[in-house]
Motif scaffolding. Structure first.
Motif, PDB file in Angstrom:
ATOM      1  N   THR A 147     -11.905   6.640   6.431  1.00  0.00           N
ATOM      2  CA  THR A 147     -12.590   5.786   7.541  1.00  0.00           C
ATOM      3  C   THR A 147     -12.114   6.293   9.044  1.00  0.00           C
ATOM      4  O   THR A 147     -12.713   6.325   9.988  1.00  0.00           O
ATOM      5  CB  THR A 147     -12.353   4.446   7.495  1.00  0.00           C
ATOM      6  OG1 THR A 147     -12.926   3.970   6.417  1.00  0.00           O
ATOM      7  CG2 THR A 147     -12.913   3.554   8.557  1.00  0.00           C
ATOM      8  N   MET A 183       0.836  -1.130  -0.123  1.00  0.00           N
ATOM      9  CA  MET A 183       0.234  -0.064  -0.095  1.00  0.00           C
ATOM     10  C   MET A 183       1.044   1.430   0.142  1.00  0.00           C
ATOM     11  O   MET A 183       1.809   1.287   0.737  1.00  0.00           O
ATOM     12  CB  MET A 183      -0.823   0.036   1.250  1.00  0.00           C
ATOM     13  CG  MET A 183      -2.339  -0.991   1.198  1.00  0.00           C
ATOM     14  SD  MET A 183      -3.372  -0.983   2.434  1.00  0.00           S
ATOM     15  CE  MET A 183      -2.298  -1.349   3.781  1.00  0.00           C
ATOM     16  N   ARG A 226      -5.678   5.209  -5.833  1.00  0.00           N
ATOM     17  CA  ARG A 226      -5.625   4.478  -4.692  1.00  0.00           C
ATOM     18  C   ARG A 226      -6.806   4.371  -4.031  1.00  0.00           C
ATOM     19  O   ARG A 226      -6.884   5.227  -2.663  1.00  0.00           O
ATOM     20  CB  ARG A 226      -4.343   5.362  -3.920  1.00  0.00           C
ATOM     21  CG  ARG A 226      -2.941   5.093  -4.596  1.00  0.00           C
ATOM     22  CD  ARG A 226      -2.508   3.723  -4.693  1.00  0.00           C
ATOM     23  NE  ARG A 226      -1.104   3.802  -5.368  1.00  0.00           N
ATOM     24  CZ  ARG A 226      -0.512   2.612  -5.588  1.00  0.00           C
ATOM     25  NH1 ARG A 226      -1.048   1.560  -5.177  1.00  0.00           N
ATOM     26  NH2 ARG A 226       0.571   2.608  -6.366  1.00  0.00           N
ATOM     27  N   SER A 227      -7.645   3.712  -4.277  1.00  0.00           N
ATOM     28  CA  SER A 227      -8.943   3.448  -3.363  1.00  0.00           C
ATOM     29  C   SER A 227      -8.882   3.205  -2.097  1.00  0.00           C
ATOM     30  O   SER A 227      -9.388   3.703  -1.178  1.00  0.00           O
ATOM     31  CB  SER A 227      -9.849   2.409  -4.328  1.00  0.00           C
ATOM     32  OG  SER A 227      -9.969   3.012  -5.822  1.00  0.00           O
ATOM     33  N   PHE A 228      -7.955   1.831  -1.741  1.00  0.00           N
ATOM     34  CA  PHE A 228      -8.079   1.448  -0.641  1.00  0.00           C
ATOM     35  C   PHE A 228      -7.324   2.345   0.458  1.00  0.00           C
ATOM     36  O   PHE A 228      -7.918   2.318   1.559  1.00  0.00           O
ATOM     37  CB  PHE A 228      -7.484   0.047  -0.610  1.00  0.00           C
ATOM     38  CG  PHE A 228      -7.409  -0.685   0.644  1.00  0.00           C
ATOM     39  CD1 PHE A 228      -8.845  -0.986   1.167  1.00  0.00           C
ATOM     40  CD2 PHE A 228      -6.404  -1.454   1.066  1.00  0.00           C
ATOM     41  CE1 PHE A 228      -9.001  -1.861   2.442  1.00  0.00           C
ATOM     42  CE2 PHE A 228      -6.486  -2.150   2.267  1.00  0.00           C
ATOM     43  CZ  PHE A 228      -7.674  -2.448   2.896  1.00  0.00           C
ATOM     44  N   GLU A 229      -6.364   2.956   0.119  1.00  0.00           N
ATOM     45  CA  GLU A 229      -5.497   3.860   1.021  1.00  0.00           C
ATOM     46  C   GLU A 229      -6.264   4.751   1.117  1.00  0.00           C
ATOM     47  O   GLU A 229      -6.393   5.518   2.541  1.00  0.00           O
ATOM     48  CB  GLU A 229      -4.101   4.106   0.302  1.00  0.00           C
ATOM     49  CG  GLU A 229      -3.236   3.076   0.138  1.00  0.00           C
ATOM     50  CD  GLU A 229      -3.169   2.358  -1.166  1.00  0.00           C
ATOM     51  OE1 GLU A 229      -4.676   2.315  -1.831  1.00  0.00           O
ATOM     52  OE2 GLU A 229      -2.183   1.787  -1.742  1.00  0.00           O
ATOM     53  N   THR A 230      -7.051   5.740   0.121  1.00  0.00           N
ATOM     54  CA  THR A 230      -7.633   6.920   0.407  1.00  0.00           C
ATOM     55  C   THR A 230      -9.048   6.408   1.411  1.00  0.00           C
ATOM     56  O   THR A 230      -9.201   7.230   2.469  1.00  0.00           O
ATOM     57  CB  THR A 230      -8.684   7.186  -0.916  1.00  0.00           C
ATOM     58  OG1 THR A 230      -7.532   7.536  -1.905  1.00  0.00           O
ATOM     59  CG2 THR A 230      -9.492   8.365  -0.744  1.00  0.00           C
ATOM     60  N   TYR A 231      -9.749   5.521   1.154  1.00  0.00           N
ATOM     61  CA  TYR A 231     -10.884   5.121   2.361  1.00  0.00           C
ATOM     62  C   TYR A 231     -10.197   4.551   3.632  1.00  0.00           C
ATOM     63  O   TYR A 231     -11.206   4.670   4.486  1.00  0.00           O
ATOM     64  CB  TYR A 231     -11.723   4.033   1.326  1.00  0.00           C
ATOM     65  CG  TYR A 231     -12.640   4.858   0.460  1.00  0.00           C
ATOM     66  CD1 TYR A 231     -13.541   5.954   0.758  1.00  0.00           C
ATOM     67  CD2 TYR A 231     -12.333   4.783  -0.902  1.00  0.00           C
ATOM     68  CE1 TYR A 231     -14.375   6.294  -0.340  1.00  0.00           C
ATOM     69  CE2 TYR A 231     -12.949   5.151  -2.004  1.00  0.00           C
ATOM     70  CZ  TYR A 231     -13.805   6.310  -1.310  1.00  0.00           C
ATOM     71  OH  TYR A 231     -14.599   7.113  -2.446  1.00  0.00           O
ATOM     72  N   ILE A 232      -9.168   4.097   3.768  1.00  0.00           N
ATOM     73  CA  ILE A 232      -8.692   3.707   5.098  1.00  0.00           C
ATOM     74  C   ILE A 232      -8.360   5.131   5.813  1.00  0.00           C
ATOM     75  O   ILE A 232      -8.897   5.311   6.869  1.00  0.00           O
ATOM     76  CB  ILE A 232      -7.441   3.117   5.002  1.00  0.00           C
ATOM     77  CG1 ILE A 232      -7.706   1.578   4.477  1.00  0.00           C
ATOM     78  CG2 ILE A 232      -6.609   3.075   6.117  1.00  0.00           C
ATOM     79  CD1 ILE A 232      -6.112   0.740   4.400  1.00  0.00           C
ATOM     80  N   GLU A 279      -9.584   9.825  -4.930  1.00  0.00           N
ATOM     81  CA  GLU A 279      -9.697   8.512  -5.666  1.00  0.00           C
ATOM     82  C   GLU A 279      -9.312   8.721  -7.129  1.00  0.00           C
ATOM     83  O   GLU A 279      -8.546   7.645  -7.809  1.00  0.00           O
ATOM     84  CB  GLU A 279     -10.536   7.588  -5.088  1.00  0.00           C
ATOM     85  CG  GLU A 279     -10.632   6.425  -5.698  1.00  0.00           C
ATOM     86  CD  GLU A 279     -11.998   5.559  -5.495  1.00  0.00           C
ATOM     87  OE1 GLU A 279     -13.107   6.317  -5.353  1.00  0.00           O
ATOM     88  OE2 GLU A 279     -12.378   4.343  -5.717  1.00  0.00           O
TER      89      GLU A 279
END
Length: 229
Positions: free
Chosen positions: A191, A1, A182-188, A177
């Motif tokens: 959140t 990531m 970097r979708s996963f990193e953005t929403y981590i 995003e």
């Protein structure tokens, strides 16, 4: 990531946080004020006012927030009422929160022992004065935890306003995003920010409730004695 590309857009995240806080704070103040007005109408203005208030509450509580948002943002311009995305988001959040808060405060009013209302009238207070000075504050004290939970839920629901291009936190995340892929990193990161904001709001409302209603525990004891009698 890889978080560096996302963190490079921190200015956008911060502006999204501020807009989320502003929308939530304004909606809480306006929605709560609307709820008090509607409860007063329902309590003091007679049967027909009560029917209108109940119809509004049921309409807002039994339709999705997203549909309400679309109806206001896309529907009102057909009637000649145009507003920006932020204005539509604030109006929708206020109306939605006002309906839920109306029902919560009404439950608090209903929980007050009838003798307190009669005692207020016996002191030559008007029905409005009894509602304002005798019933409203104890009702708020009783339902403050439920109201606080509703305020937190509305803050989280503000993320839906990104569907009409409001760049609050979720709207900012969608832009980041698209820019970074970097979708996963953005929403981590988003959140984590929502979690911190929700816990901060929850603890702030808990502190505020203790300052505003220090007599809550005393009222609970009085209710217990009244029921025992």
């Amino acid at each position: 990531m890889q978080f560096d590309p996302v963190l490079a857009e921190s200015d956008l995240i911060i502006s999204g946080i501020w807009l989320t806080i502003w929308l939530s704070a304004a909606a809480i103040v306006l929605g709560c004020s609307l709820a008090v007005l509607l409860v007063a109408l329902r309590t003091l203005a007679g049967r027909w006012a009560g029917i209108v208030v109940d119809a509004y509450v049921e309409l807002m509580r039994n339709t999705p927030f997203l549909i309400q948002l679309f109806m206001i943002f896309f529907g009102l311009p057909l009637l000649g009422i145009r507003m920006s995305g932020v204005e539509a988001a604030l109006l929708t959040m206020t109306l939605n929160l006002g309906a839920y808060s109306t029902e919560i405060i009404r439950a608090g009013i209903d929980s007050i022992h009838k003798s307190q209302f009669e005692a207020g009238l016996s002191l030559a207070l008007s029905r409005r004065q009894v509602f304002q000075y005798v019933m409203l504050q104890p009702a708020f004290a009783r339902v403050w935890p439920a109201l606080s939970s509703q305020f937190v839920l509305m803050m989280l629901a503000s993320s839906i306003c990104s569907f009409i291009s409001v760049q609050e936190l979720s709207g900012a995340a969608a832009i980041i995003e698209q820019r970074t892929f970097r979708s996963f990193e953005t929403y981590i990161i988003v959140t984590a920010v929502y979690l911190v904001m929700a816990l901060t709001l929850k603890l702030s409302l808990l502190w505020l409730g203790r300052k505003l209603f220090p007599q809550v525990s005393g009222l609970a004891r009085l209710d217990a004695k009244a029921e025992a009698a």
